[in-house]
Design a protein around this motif. Structure first.
Motif, PDB file in Angstrom:
ATOM      1  N   GLY A  79       0.816  -1.195   0.000  1.00 24.14           N
ATOM      2  CA  GLY A  79       0.000   0.000   0.000  1.00 24.14           C
ATOM      3  C   GLY A  79       0.848   1.243   0.000  1.00 24.14           C
ATOM      4  N   TYR A  80       0.194   2.377  -0.153  1.00 22.68           N
ATOM      5  CA  TYR A  80       0.850   3.680  -0.107  1.00 22.68           C
ATOM      6  C   TYR A  80       0.235   4.488   1.029  1.00 22.68           C
ATOM      7  CZ  TYR A  80       2.700   2.633  -4.737  1.00 22.68           C
ATOM      8  OH  TYR A  80       3.341   2.051  -5.804  1.00 22.68           O
ATOM      9  N   LEU A  81       1.085   5.080   1.854  1.00 27.02           N
ATOM     10  CA  LEU A  81       0.611   5.902   2.957  1.00 27.02           C
ATOM     11  C   LEU A  81       0.228   7.267   2.385  1.00 27.02           C
ATOM     12  CD1 LEU A  81       2.304   6.052   6.451  1.00 27.02           C
ATOM     13  CD2 LEU A  81       0.916   7.890   5.536  1.00 27.02           C
ATOM     14  N   LEU A  82      -1.061   7.571   2.420  1.00 26.67           N
ATOM     15  CA  LEU A  82      -1.555   8.808   1.823  1.00 26.67           C
ATOM     16  C   LEU A  82      -1.392  10.007   2.747  1.00 26.67           C
ATOM     17  CD1 LEU A  82      -4.845   7.470   0.166  1.00 26.67           C
ATOM     18  CD2 LEU A  82      -2.596   7.788  -0.886  1.00 26.67           C
ATOM     19  N   GLU A  83      -1.688   9.821   4.031  1.00 28.57           N
ATOM     20  CA  GLU A  83      -1.589  10.933   4.978  1.00 28.57           C
ATOM     21  C   GLU A  83      -1.559  10.402   6.399  1.00 28.57           C
ATOM     22  OE1 GLU A  83      -4.964  13.487   5.105  1.00 28.57           O
ATOM     23  OE2 GLU A  83      -6.404  11.882   4.744  1.00 28.57           O
ATOM     24  N   ARG A  84      -1.084  11.248   7.311  1.00 26.98           N
ATOM     25  CA  ARG A  84      -1.115  10.975   8.757  1.00 26.98           C
ATOM     26  C   ARG A  84      -2.128  11.917   9.385  1.00 26.98           C
ATOM     27  NH1 ARG A  84       4.171   9.080  10.711  1.00 26.98           N
ATOM     28  NH2 ARG A  84       3.389   9.605  12.808  1.00 26.98           N
ATOM     29  N   ALA A  85      -2.835  11.421  10.395  1.00 30.32           N
ATOM     30  CA  ALA A  85      -3.875  12.221  11.042  1.00 30.32           C
ATOM     31  C   ALA A  85      -3.792  12.063  12.548  1.00 30.32           C
ATOM     32  CB  ALA A  85      -5.255  11.805  10.543  1.00 30.32           C
ATOM     33  N   ASP A  86      -4.420  13.031  13.257  1.00 29.12           N
ATOM     34  CA  ASP A  86      -4.450  13.011  14.719  1.00 29.12           C
ATOM     35  C   ASP A  86      -5.479  12.027  15.261  1.00 29.12           C
ATOM     36  OD1 ASP A  86      -2.458  14.744  15.639  1.00 29.12           O
ATOM     37  OD2 ASP A  86      -3.639  16.477  15.040  1.00 29.12           O
ATOM     38  N   GLU A  87      -6.604  11.915  14.570  1.00 29.88           N
ATOM     39  CA  GLU A  87      -7.692  11.107  15.094  1.00 29.88           C
ATOM     40  C   GLU A  87      -8.216  10.170  14.019  1.00 29.88           C
ATOM     41  OE1 GLU A  87     -11.564  13.316  15.332  1.00 29.88           O
ATOM     42  OE2 GLU A  87     -10.181  15.017  15.366  1.00 29.88           O
ATOM     43  N   ALA A  88      -8.866   9.126  14.461  1.00 28.14           N
ATOM     44  CA  ALA A  88      -9.387   8.112  13.551  1.00 28.14           C
ATOM     45  C   ALA A  88     -10.890   8.267  13.391  1.00 28.14           C
ATOM     46  CB  ALA A  88      -9.057   6.716  14.073  1.00 28.14           C
ATOM     47  N   GLU A  89     -11.379   7.915  12.224  1.00 29.26           N
ATOM     48  CA  GLU A  89     -12.816   7.865  11.994  1.00 29.26           C
ATOM     49  C   GLU A  89     -13.379   6.505  12.386  1.00 29.26           C
ATOM     50  OE1 GLU A  89     -13.477   8.841   7.948  1.00 29.26           O
ATOM     51  OE2 GLU A  89     -12.768  10.910   8.148  1.00 29.26           O
ATOM     52  N   HIS A  90     -12.540   5.504  12.389  1.00 30.99           N
ATOM     53  CA  HIS A  90     -12.975   4.155  12.747  1.00 30.99           C
ATOM     54  C   HIS A  90     -13.241   4.083  14.250  1.00 30.99           C
ATOM     55  CE1 HIS A  90     -13.364  -0.155  12.508  1.00 30.99           C
ATOM     56  NE2 HIS A  90     -12.386  -0.347  13.383  1.00 30.99           N
ATOM     57  N   GLU A  91     -14.337   3.428  14.636  1.00 26.91           N
ATOM     58  CA  GLU A  91     -14.741   3.359  16.037  1.00 26.91           C
ATOM     59  C   GLU A  91     -13.955   2.313  16.827  1.00 26.91           C
ATOM     60  OE1 GLU A  91     -16.801   5.351  17.451  1.00 26.91           O
ATOM     61  OE2 GLU A  91     -17.711   6.350  15.739  1.00 26.91           O
ATOM     62  N   GLY A  92     -13.495   1.266  16.137  1.00 26.41           N
ATOM     63  CA  GLY A  92     -12.883   0.167  16.863  1.00 26.41           C
ATOM     64  C   GLY A  92     -11.376   0.305  16.976  1.00 26.41           C
ATOM     65  N   VAL A  93     -10.734  -0.835  17.212  1.00 27.29           N
ATOM     66  CA  VAL A  93      -9.289  -0.891  17.375  1.00 27.29           C
ATOM     67  C   VAL A  93      -8.631  -0.903  16.011  1.00 27.29           C
ATOM     68  CG1 VAL A  93      -7.366  -2.249  18.302  1.00 27.29           C
ATOM     69  CG2 VAL A  93      -9.538  -2.139  19.551  1.00 27.29           C
ATOM     70  N   LEU A  94      -7.600  -0.080  15.846  1.00 30.14           N
ATOM     71  CA  LEU A  94      -6.879  -0.019  14.584  1.00 30.14           C
ATOM     72  C   LEU A  94      -5.753  -1.041  14.560  1.00 30.14           C
ATOM     73  CD1 LEU A  94      -6.495   3.796  13.835  1.00 30.14           C
ATOM     74  CD2 LEU A  94      -8.274   2.227  13.060  1.00 30.14           C
ATOM     75  N   VAL A  95      -5.603  -1.674  13.417  1.00 33.34           N
ATOM     76  CA  VAL A  95      -4.492  -2.599  13.213  1.00 33.34           C
ATOM     77  C   VAL A  95      -3.248  -1.776  12.926  1.00 33.34           C
ATOM     78  CG1 VAL A  95      -3.606  -4.463  11.748  1.00 33.34           C
ATOM     79  CG2 VAL A  95      -6.046  -4.355  12.325  1.00 33.34           C
ATOM     80  N   PRO A  96      -2.105  -2.095  13.503  1.00 39.22           N
ATOM     81  CA  PRO A  96      -0.894  -1.309  13.229  1.00 39.22           C
ATOM     82  C   PRO A  96      -0.304  -1.636  11.858  1.00 39.22           C
ATOM     83  CG  PRO A  96      -0.383  -3.109  14.715  1.00 39.22           C
ATOM     84  CD  PRO A  96      -1.868  -3.139  14.522  1.00 39.22           C
ATOM     85  N   LEU A  97       0.449  -0.681  11.329  1.00 40.10           N
ATOM     86  CA  LEU A  97       1.221  -0.927  10.111  1.00 40.10           C
ATOM     87  C   LEU A  97       2.183  -2.084  10.355  1.00 40.10           C
ATOM     88  CD1 LEU A  97       2.252   2.723   9.115  1.00 40.10           C
ATOM     89  CD2 LEU A  97       0.389   1.374   8.134  1.00 40.10           C
TER      90      LEU A  97
END
Length: 691
Positions: A79-97
């Motif tokens: 994949g390509y990293l498009l941008e970094r952000a402060d907060e997530a829109e996803h409600e659950g747990v994020l999988v790490p890179l």
């Protein structure tokens, strides 16, 4: 007692969402812990960024534009990293890179915006476009060390001499130098060294560099790349090399993965400020882009054969708008699509007046059956007496060019008795002969028809239907003994010849493979004109004129004795456009006719081709105001099953609804992908072929 201020909300309006840091297993980055990633997977319903947590250990390397590995669907994917952000829109747990493949930033913000615009324009996915835009990684090239402090390339000298004969030409160059973003459609003329099309492009590029901006030039093939690079060196823009800051790089897929990626990185890192290349170079990451050039936009090599099938001309037009760069679309001919840009007022016409055209062009004559009537039975000869006489007389002064529309020896043969087309007994494909004593070979399956017999009359003799470049060279060699014969073409034994010397020779070439003679050809004979205009595609006439003009432009001017003969009964309007050297006139007429008939580019169309059920399902979900559904109709030569041939449906809307059509078709394709509907459906916006 102090009270905490309360944010009031209106009834029915949702309260502002509280800022959330991502929840993930392990320690995440302290700053911008959310990564939005474009995963490299083809399904249309996955065409959106996915959020991942940035581990603290990867935070320094995981920057926007880098290649990453992520976990998706139980597997590791690119994949390509498009941008970094402060907060997530996803409600659950994020999988790490999973990891950062390379800290090299290969996807710049401007390229990402362009790729998204191209995907939306052609109803494709961002992942598909990025596969076209960014070459595969070459780790060894990335690790190459710089030779030290780079040396800045000296700025080129300002010049616009090659533009002097064009109305609006000097003004275009001056505007580019001043940092403007003019858009022009340019009809080039033949000329002496220093005034030819590569010289004009080089001077426009030099103007952008003098204005402190970069430039991008996209041409059809590698020969044209070499010609532009040579003209740039003459204009004071050298080839880039490691250790230089500035200069031009060559970006073509034919050079191989290592040179291609090295050139890409030179532009991406800002070391080279000019990129010259073929189709994929349209996405090259030139810093502070000031000029984009598309030469010979009617050439089929500019049309991408892979999804989402974008065209270089349209990609560069989008890029000029997104990055505020000047646009130059040029060629000897004028495509209907380019003329539509002028007719809409989006671009300006840059062309020469009639006096300049007559001064720089050769004398053109059409040898039709009417002009040859006095020859009697000899008028039916493939090389009539006037053409033979012209070749004989002009050979004394230098090389003569003979253009043949078909390659090979006898690309089409028929029964010598009843003249029925010779077909393969296994697959019914057309038979061809590759040498005089060769065995007929099928053009589809490649089988040799050693014991061929005609299905109609049982005859075994063959006769020619179409004569190719190899047979033409053989016949000319017998007609002009002692004269060297050079054959240029992708399928010839010598391949495509770049140039020939200024001495007597017969040069037989297929369209687009004509060698360059330094002082120009003394004459050109364009054979089988009727074949060139006999197709059923929309652009058959403008494409024939474009090919003829490209060959005629290599001939000396009429004042120097240059002569061009068009042999055969071609379509009348195409013949007139060539004889008058007026491709704009033909493009204007074609555009008016297409507008009246509801055809592109006056209208926008989407083609859906495949199995009947799959096509019907895709079309059923497309709802756009003003939509006109044409079909389905069977597609000849695309049968997957003898009882169920493939079909094609065309979706047509006014040009003002083109964006809505692309969005609706893309949404339908996403639904098809998510539901895993069966069958096959190939979607193409603005297809080049409608018949």
């Amino acid at each position: 007692m102090e009270t905490t201020p309360e944010q009031l909300t209106l009834e029915g309006v949702p309260a502002p969402r509280a800022r959330r840091r991502p929840r993930a297993a392990g320690e995440v980055a302290a700053e911008l812990p959310v990564a939005r990633v474009c995963i490299d997977l083809p399904p249309a319903h996955l065409d959106r960024p996915f959020e991942y947590a940035v581990p603290a250990a990867l935070s320094e390397d995981a920057q926007p534009g880098t290649r990453v590995k992520v976990r998706f669907g139980g597997q590791d994917v690119d994949g390509y990293l498009l941008e970094r952000a402060d907060e997530a829109e996803h409600e659950g747990v994020l999988v790490p890179l999973r990891r950062v493949v390379s800290p090299e930033r290969v996807l710049h913000p401007a390229t990402a915006r362009l790729a998204r615009a191209v995907a939306d324009r052609w109803a494709g996915t961002l992942a598909d476009v990025l596969r076209l835009a960014i070459p595969p990684r070459h780790a060894r090239v990335e690790a190459e060390a710089a030779p030290g402090e780079p040396t800045r390339v000296a700025p080129p000298s300002p010049s616009a001499t090659a533009w002097a004969d064009y109305r609006g030409g000097p003004a275009f160059v001056q505007h580019v130098t001043g940092g403007g973003a003019p858009r022009a459609v340019w009809t080039a003329l033949p000329g002496e060294p220093g005034t030819r099309w590569p010289d004009a492009i080089a001077q426009a590029v030099a103007a952008a560099l003098l204005g402190g901006r970069g430039a991008l030039v996209v041409v059809p093939d590698a020969r044209d790349v070499d010609r532009v690079l040579a003209a740039l060196e003459e204009a004071g823009v050298p080839r880039w090399a490691p250790g230089l800051l500035g200069g031009a790089v060559r970006l073509t897929a034919d050079d191989g993965p290592s040179p291609r990626y090295r050139a890409f990185l030179a532009a991406s890192r800002g070391h080279a400020d000019v990129v010259v290349g073929t189709r994929a170079a349209a996405f090259a990451p030139v810093h502070d882009l000031g000029l984009v050039v598309c030469w010979d936009d009617g050439d089929s090599l500019h049309a991408e054969p892979r999804a989402p099938y974008p065209h270089v001309r349209e990609v560069l037009a989008l890029r000029s708008e997104i990055e505020g760069a000047a646009l130059l679309v040029g060629g000897y001919g004028r495509t209907v699509e380019a003329q539509a840009l002028v007719a809409a007022g989006w671009a300006h016409d840059v062309s020469a007046d009639r006096a300049r055209v007559r001064a720089r062009a050769p004398r053109v004559q059409a040898l039709t059956s009417t002009e040859l009537a006095r020859e009697g039975a000899a008028a039916a000869a493939r090389l009539p007496t006037p053409a033979w006489r012209t070749i004989r007389d002009r050979l004394a002064d230098g090389p003569v060019l003979v253009q043949v529309p078909r390659a090979g020896y006898l690309p089409a043969v028929a029964c010598g008795r009843c003249r029925a087309a010779a077909r393969c007994s296994a697959c019914h494909g057309p038979l061809a002969l590759h040498t005089a004593q060769g065995v007929p070979t099928c053009g589809w399956c490649g089988r040799m028809a050693t014991d061929w017999r005609c299905d109609e009359c049982g005859g075994a003799a063959l006769r020619s239907v179409r004569v190719g470049s190899e047979r033409t060279a053989e016949e000319l060699g017998r007609a002009f003994p002692g004269v060297p014969v050079v054959v240029s073409g992708a399928r010839s034994a010598t391949g495509v010849v770049a140039s020939v010397k200024d001495r007597p020779a017969l040069v037989v070439s297929t369209p687009g493979a004509e060698p360059v003679a330094p002082a120009g050809y003394t004459a050109a004979v364009l054979l089988d004109a009727a074949v060139a205009t006999a197709g059923s595609s929309l652009g058959v006439l403008t494409d024939a004129v474009r090919r003829w003009l490209a060959a005629a432009a290599l001939v000396r001017s009429a004042d120097d004795g240059g002569t061009v003969l068009l042999v055969g009964d071609a379509e009348q309007r195409a013949s007139q456009a060539l004889v008058r050297w007026d491709p704009v006139w033909l493009a204007v007429r074609e555009l008016d006719e297409r507008a009246a008939l509801g055809l592109p580019p006056a209208f926008r169309m989407a083609s859906v081709t495949g199995t009947r059920e799959a096509v019907a399902a895709v079309v059923r979900r497309v709802t756009v105001p003003g939509l006109d559904v044409l079909g389905p109709v069977p597609v000849e030569g695309a049968e997957r099953d003898a009882f169920e041939p493939d079909v094609r449906t065309l979706l047509r809307v006014p040009r003002s609804s083109g964006a809505a059509l692309a969005a609706a078709v893309a949404a339908s394709a996403a639904v098809r992908s998510a539901r895993r509907e069966g069958g096959v459906a190939r979607i193409q916006l603005d297809p080049g072929e409608l018949l």
